[in-house]
Design a protein around this motif. Structure first.
Motif, PDB file in Angstrom:
ATOM      1  N   PRO A  24       0.839  -1.205   0.000  1.00 16.12           N
ATOM      2  CA  PRO A  24       0.000   0.000   0.000  1.00 16.12           C
ATOM      3  C   PRO A  24       0.872   1.253   0.000  1.00 16.12           C
ATOM      4  O   PRO A  24       2.008   1.229   0.450  1.00 16.12           O
ATOM      5  CB  PRO A  24      -0.818  -0.112   1.291  1.00 16.12           C
ATOM      6  CG  PRO A  24      -0.131  -1.125   2.130  1.00 16.12           C
ATOM      7  CD  PRO A  24       0.717  -1.965   1.240  1.00 16.12           C
ATOM      8  N   VAL A  25       0.328   2.326  -0.547  1.00 19.02           N
ATOM      9  CA  VAL A  25       1.025   3.613  -0.528  1.00 19.02           C
ATOM     10  C   VAL A  25       0.549   4.376   0.699  1.00 19.02           C
ATOM     11  O   VAL A  25      -0.596   4.234   1.128  1.00 19.02           O
ATOM     12  CB  VAL A  25       0.789   4.423  -1.825  1.00 19.02           C
ATOM     13  CG1 VAL A  25       1.401   3.712  -3.021  1.00 19.02           C
ATOM     14  CG2 VAL A  25      -0.677   4.694  -2.064  1.00 19.02           C
ATOM     15  N   HIS A  26       1.422   5.154   1.276  1.00 23.17           N
ATOM     16  CA  HIS A  26       1.111   5.917   2.488  1.00 23.17           C
ATOM     17  C   HIS A  26       0.809   7.363   2.089  1.00 23.17           C
ATOM     18  O   HIS A  26       1.676   8.040   1.545  1.00 23.17           O
ATOM     19  CB  HIS A  26       2.288   5.871   3.462  1.00 23.17           C
ATOM     20  CG  HIS A  26       2.782   4.481   3.730  1.00 23.17           C
ATOM     21  ND1 HIS A  26       2.053   3.538   4.415  1.00 23.17           N
ATOM     22  CD2 HIS A  26       3.925   3.861   3.360  1.00 23.17           C
ATOM     23  CE1 HIS A  26       2.730   2.413   4.474  1.00 23.17           C
ATOM     24  NE2 HIS A  26       3.869   2.577   3.834  1.00 23.17           N
ATOM     25  N   PRO A  55      -7.276   5.047 -13.070  1.00 25.68           N
ATOM     26  CA  PRO A  55      -6.541   4.884 -11.812  1.00 25.68           C
ATOM     27  C   PRO A  55      -7.541   4.893 -10.649  1.00 25.68           C
ATOM     28  O   PRO A  55      -8.480   5.695 -10.627  1.00 25.68           O
ATOM     29  CB  PRO A  55      -5.629   6.105 -11.760  1.00 25.68           C
ATOM     30  CG  PRO A  55      -5.550   6.596 -13.167  1.00 25.68           C
ATOM     31  CD  PRO A  55      -6.864   6.260 -13.790  1.00 25.68           C
ATOM     32  N   PHE A  56      -7.319   4.006  -9.695  1.00 27.16           N
ATOM     33  CA  PHE A  56      -8.257   3.823  -8.587  1.00 27.16           C
ATOM     34  C   PHE A  56      -7.472   3.629  -7.303  1.00 27.16           C
ATOM     35  O   PHE A  56      -6.587   2.788  -7.233  1.00 27.16           O
ATOM     36  CB  PHE A  56      -9.121   2.583  -8.864  1.00 27.16           C
ATOM     37  CG  PHE A  56     -10.223   2.355  -7.882  1.00 27.16           C
ATOM     38  CD1 PHE A  56     -11.447   2.989  -8.017  1.00 27.16           C
ATOM     39  CD2 PHE A  56     -10.051   1.487  -6.815  1.00 27.16           C
ATOM     40  CE1 PHE A  56     -12.475   2.773  -7.116  1.00 27.16           C
ATOM     41  CE2 PHE A  56     -11.072   1.262  -5.904  1.00 27.16           C
ATOM     42  CZ  PHE A  56     -12.290   1.911  -6.054  1.00 27.16           C
ATOM     43  N   PHE A  57      -7.781   4.435  -6.294  1.00 25.60           N
ATOM     44  CA  PHE A  57      -7.149   4.326  -4.986  1.00 25.60           C
ATOM     45  C   PHE A  57      -8.212   3.858  -4.006  1.00 25.60           C
ATOM     46  O   PHE A  57      -9.294   4.442  -3.940  1.00 25.60           O
ATOM     47  CB  PHE A  57      -6.591   5.676  -4.530  1.00 25.60           C
ATOM     48  CG  PHE A  57      -5.462   6.172  -5.379  1.00 25.60           C
ATOM     49  CD1 PHE A  57      -4.148   5.884  -5.050  1.00 25.60           C
ATOM     50  CD2 PHE A  57      -5.710   6.941  -6.508  1.00 25.60           C
ATOM     51  CE1 PHE A  57      -3.104   6.343  -5.827  1.00 25.60           C
ATOM     52  CE2 PHE A  57      -4.672   7.396  -7.299  1.00 25.60           C
ATOM     53  CZ  PHE A  57      -3.360   7.100  -6.959  1.00 25.60           C
ATOM     54  N   ILE A  58      -7.899   2.825  -3.235  1.00 29.41           N
ATOM     55  CA  ILE A  58      -8.840   2.306  -2.256  1.00 29.41           C
ATOM     56  C   ILE A  58      -8.148   2.222  -0.901  1.00 29.41           C
ATOM     57  O   ILE A  58      -7.006   1.754  -0.808  1.00 29.41           O
ATOM     58  CB  ILE A  58      -9.415   0.935  -2.698  1.00 29.41           C
ATOM     59  CG1 ILE A  58     -10.471   0.428  -1.713  1.00 29.41           C
ATOM     60  CG2 ILE A  58      -8.309  -0.080  -2.926  1.00 29.41           C
ATOM     61  CD1 ILE A  58     -11.260  -0.781  -2.214  1.00 29.41           C
ATOM     62  N   PHE A 122      -2.328  11.890  -3.454  1.00 32.51           N
ATOM     63  CA  PHE A 122      -2.428  10.539  -4.010  1.00 32.51           C
ATOM     64  C   PHE A 122      -1.443  10.337  -5.144  1.00 32.51           C
ATOM     65  O   PHE A 122      -0.767   9.313  -5.204  1.00 32.51           O
ATOM     66  CB  PHE A 122      -3.862  10.271  -4.505  1.00 32.51           C
ATOM     67  CG  PHE A 122      -4.838  10.153  -3.385  1.00 32.51           C
ATOM     68  CD1 PHE A 122      -5.047   8.943  -2.753  1.00 32.51           C
ATOM     69  CD2 PHE A 122      -5.536  11.268  -2.932  1.00 32.51           C
ATOM     70  CE1 PHE A 122      -5.929   8.841  -1.690  1.00 32.51           C
ATOM     71  CE2 PHE A 122      -6.426  11.172  -1.876  1.00 32.51           C
ATOM     72  CZ  PHE A 122      -6.623   9.951  -1.255  1.00 32.51           C
ATOM     73  N   ILE A 123      -1.351  11.296  -6.019  1.00 35.13           N
ATOM     74  CA  ILE A 123      -0.481  11.160  -7.177  1.00 35.13           C
ATOM     75  C   ILE A 123       0.983  11.148  -6.752  1.00 35.13           C
ATOM     76  O   ILE A 123       1.744  10.270  -7.146  1.00 35.13           O
ATOM     77  CB  ILE A 123      -0.717  12.303  -8.186  1.00 35.13           C
ATOM     78  CG1 ILE A 123      -2.207  12.435  -8.522  1.00 35.13           C
ATOM     79  CG2 ILE A 123       0.108  12.092  -9.442  1.00 35.13           C
ATOM     80  CD1 ILE A 123      -2.873  11.168  -8.948  1.00 35.13           C
ATOM     81  N   GLU A 124       1.380  12.119  -5.943  1.00 35.76           N
ATOM     82  CA  GLU A 124       2.776  12.179  -5.492  1.00 35.76           C
ATOM     83  C   GLU A 124       3.176  10.900  -4.793  1.00 35.76           C
ATOM     84  O   GLU A 124       4.254  10.357  -5.014  1.00 35.76           O
ATOM     85  CB  GLU A 124       2.971  13.354  -4.532  1.00 35.76           C
ATOM     86  CG  GLU A 124       2.928  14.697  -5.190  1.00 35.76           C
ATOM     87  CD  GLU A 124       2.952  15.841  -4.176  1.00 35.76           C
ATOM     88  OE1 GLU A 124       2.776  15.587  -2.961  1.00 35.76           O
ATOM     89  OE2 GLU A 124       3.142  16.978  -4.605  1.00 35.76           O
TER      90      GLU A 124
END
Length: 167
Positions: A24-26, A55-58, A122-124
């Motif tokens: 996961p991304v923090h 693109p999808f962030f969950i 989110f992108i960074e």
């Protein structure tokens, strides 16, 4: 350039697989004068309606298998399509970020909407933490021709300081 995802369309969220989802991304942000952070999985979802990818962030607690008891878990809100993923209708449960008012480079976020991070967080985070293969996937998802994170960020400078929008 892919057309932006719209309310009422259907998307397919891949089944959780720790190996393909990666780490996961923090995401870190400031809200109500305090530092906040949360883990998200950066995925590519299929827009069933248009046949394009988005693109999808969950939020990790809405996706990991070990958190299925959560009432907002993807297994509770999506329709299971065996061997494919979870079909979800795009509605007010989801939020999005984008480059401009025309919807360029739109991405979707599924999380607790009480969280108020800026879109660029989110992108960074996704670009900065991506492995070489994942960076290429993120570049493709954001409509950028190469795998370089700098290229993606150059295309997304316009979203700095803008909150996520609700469908």
């Amino acid at each position: 350039m892919p057309s932006p995802v719209e309310s009422g369309q259907e998307i397919m969220i891949p089944l959780f697989d720790a190996e393909s989802a990666g780490a996961p991304v923090h995401v870190n942000w400031q809200q109500s004068l305090s530092q906040r952070k949360a883990d998200y999985y950066a995925l590519t979802a299929d827009n069933i309606t248009t046949g394009e990818q988005v693109p999808f962030f969950i939020a990790a607690e809405y996706y990991k298998s070990s958190t299925k008891a959560n009432p907002s878990h993807i297994t509770k809100v999506g329709e299971l399509v065996e061997g494919e993923g979870y079909k979800v209708k795009v509605d007010g449960r989801l939020q999005y970020g984008q480059k401009n008012a025309q919807g360029e480079l739109r991405f979707i976020v599924y999380h607790d909407k009480e969280r108020k991070p800026y879109q660029h967080r989110f992108i960074e985070t996704a670009v900065g933490s991506a492995t070489a293969g994942k960076a290429a996937e993120m570049a493709k998802a954001f409509g950028v021709g190469g795998a370089a994170g700098d290229q993606i960020m150059d295309h997304l400078k316009a979203i700095v300081g803008d909150y996520l929008h609700t469908f």
